[in-house]
Write a protein that holds these residues in place. Sequence first.
Motif, short mmCIF file in Angstrom:
data_model
loop_
_atom_site.label_atom_id
_atom_site.label_comp_id
_atom_site.label_asym_id
_atom_site.label_seq_id
_atom_site.Cartn_x
_atom_site.Cartn_y
_atom_site.Cartn_z
N UNK A 122 0.88 -1.00 0.08
CA UNK A 122 0.01 0.01 0.09
C UNK A 122 0.94 1.38 -0.09
N UNK A 123 0.76 2.11 -1.13
CA UNK A 123 1.62 3.28 -0.96
C UNK A 123 0.86 4.52 -1.06
N UNK A 124 1.61 5.61 -0.55
CA UNK A 124 1.36 6.92 -0.53
C UNK A 124 2.11 7.81 -0.95
N UNK A 125 2.08 8.67 -1.88
CA UNK A 125 3.28 9.49 -2.40
C UNK A 125 2.72 10.99 -2.89
N UNK A 126 3.59 11.87 -2.78
CA UNK A 126 2.99 12.95 -3.06
C UNK A 126 2.91 13.37 -4.68
N UNK A 127 3.54 12.42 -5.42
CA UNK A 127 3.56 12.99 -6.93
C UNK A 127 2.21 11.95 -7.77
N UNK A 128 1.60 12.99 -8.26
CA UNK A 128 0.28 12.59 -8.88
C UNK A 128 0.57 11.82 -9.88
N UNK A 129 0.24 10.35 -10.20
CA UNK A 129 0.56 9.38 -11.14
C UNK A 129 1.41 8.35 -10.47
N UNK A 130 1.99 8.68 -9.38
CA UNK A 130 3.23 7.68 -8.87
C UNK A 130 2.76 6.42 -8.40
N UNK A 131 1.38 6.21 -8.07
CA UNK A 131 0.75 5.00 -7.88
C UNK A 131 0.74 4.17 -8.92
N UNK A 148 -0.57 12.15 -4.26
CA UNK A 148 -0.48 13.59 -4.43
C UNK A 148 -2.08 14.26 -4.53
N UNK A 149 -2.23 15.11 -5.09
CA UNK A 149 -3.67 15.84 -5.29
C UNK A 149 -4.45 15.18 -6.34
N UNK A 182 -9.97 21.80 -5.73
CA UNK A 182 -9.03 21.97 -6.55
C UNK A 182 -7.72 20.87 -6.15
N UNK A 183 -7.56 20.74 -5.12
CA UNK A 183 -6.62 19.94 -4.44
C UNK A 183 -6.90 18.59 -3.72
N UNK A 184 -8.34 18.52 -3.35
CA UNK A 184 -8.49 17.39 -2.68
C UNK A 184 -8.60 16.05 -3.40
N UNK A 185 -7.87 15.11 -3.12
CA UNK A 185 -7.65 14.09 -3.93
C UNK A 185 -9.11 13.01 -3.41
N UNK A 186 -9.50 13.24 -2.13
CA UNK A 186 -10.57 12.70 -1.73
C UNK A 186 -12.13 13.10 -2.47
N UNK A 187 -11.96 14.58 -2.65
CA UNK A 187 -13.08 14.94 -3.56
C UNK A 187 -13.14 14.34 -4.99
N UNK A 246 -10.55 19.67 4.64
CA UNK A 246 -9.95 20.85 5.04
C UNK A 246 -9.23 21.38 3.57
N UNK A 247 -8.86 22.67 3.78
CA UNK A 247 -7.96 23.29 2.71
C UNK A 247 -6.72 22.41 2.52
N UNK A 248 -6.11 22.09 1.48
CA UNK A 248 -5.16 21.15 1.47
C UNK A 248 -3.76 22.06 1.22
N UNK A 249 -3.36 22.52 2.64
CA UNK A 249 -2.51 23.69 2.68
C UNK A 249 -1.00 23.27 1.97
N UNK A 250 -0.85 22.03 2.22
CA UNK A 250 0.32 21.41 1.69
C UNK A 250 0.59 21.46 0.15
N UNK A 251 -0.77 21.70 -0.50
CA UNK A 251 -0.77 21.82 -2.01
C UNK A 251 -1.31 23.06 -2.53
N UNK A 252 -1.37 24.00 -1.55
CA UNK A 252 -1.90 25.42 -2.03
C UNK A 252 -0.74 26.23 -1.85
N UNK A 253 -0.34 26.84 -3.07
CA UNK A 253 0.91 27.81 -3.28
C UNK A 253 0.58 29.14 -2.28
N UNK A 254 -0.64 29.77 -2.36
CA UNK A 254 -0.94 30.83 -1.77
C UNK A 254 -2.50 31.16 -1.51
N UNK A 255 -2.92 31.70 -0.30
CA UNK A 255 -4.24 31.76 -0.39
C UNK A 255 -4.45 32.99 0.51
#
Length: 325
Positions: A122-131, A148-149, A182-187, A246-255
């Motif tokens: 089971x893998x989690x990684x920040x890069x979209x498409x890594x799985x 990722x997102x 925009x960033x929530x992978x769950x959504x 929540x707001x996915x702050x780790x993926x938001x450049x600036x808000x």
Amino acid sequence: LSAPTKDRQGSDGARHPPLSEARYLVSIDQVDRFSAAGLFEVADRFSEAIREPRTKELLAGHIVALLFFEPSSRTILSFSAAAARLGASVISHQAAETSSLAKGESIADTVKVVGSYADIIVMRHEEPGSAAAAALASPVPLINGGDGGNEHPTQALVDLYTIHKRIGRLDGLRIGMGFDPLHSRSIHSLCRALSLFRDNSVTLVAPKALWMSEDLLAELCGRGITVEQTEDLDALFDQDIAYVNRFQTERIESLSDSETLRAKYRVSASMLERSRLQLVIDPLPRIHEIEEQVDSMPQAGYFEQVKNGVPIRMALLWALAGSQA
Ligand code: NCD
């Protein structure tokens, strides 16, 4: 029920076989309403028999590797618990920084190595498409615990299962989703999952800077699910179900003005009381998006949703690793 769909276009642009044929789960697109119903039946049975000795024999002697390169509490621990309930052993590195990815090892080499120790990864990684890249390189079945997102397919199954148990159907639902489409992978994964069923409509509620991308919106609309976006919080309360994250702050450049936005975009007990919402769920962690007073209200379903994570992940481990037994 429709027959399983073959080789649906996955969210990473690649074609992935349906779950019933694949040795991996990287996208919710590999699941259809038929296989989802099958997983829910198995999950129901596991919930009833969670402590029975025969349950603990199902994956006895198997090893589940948990490779989490991004923070996780629920996903990693519910997979650990699911493995333990099925009698499997779990291996993992202590933290992302202590794995050889930190030395520059590729994901493909990492899963080849780990796949020679374990029966499933089971893998989690920040890069979209890594799985998807990992699944194709892996000698053993692999499950995406979030790339990722992009996607979070096991969370979408937990979400659908929770809705099914609480509301009794997965068709004809009006679902409000906030607050970072925009960033929530769950959504993202839940929207795709809801498009497998009939007559569902999604209202995305978020500050404009966090609205879902036009590409994903177009893709979802092409699948026959109605998706609208609004900044108006009241729209969330005018649905059957609220799915908040929540707001996915780790993926938001600036808000800009993020404190004001956090205070605005939340489910409050007073608004919930006056609304027609039947259920409020959240993949968690809860940061700003649900007031604590909501926890004791009958619509609150997020802690039950957490609990549902174990039987669903047992069903997935059993489906993908059990076949190798
Ligand atoms: C979610 C995730 O990691 O995407 N959490 C989870 O897996 N339950 C949601 C989030 O981090 O906000």
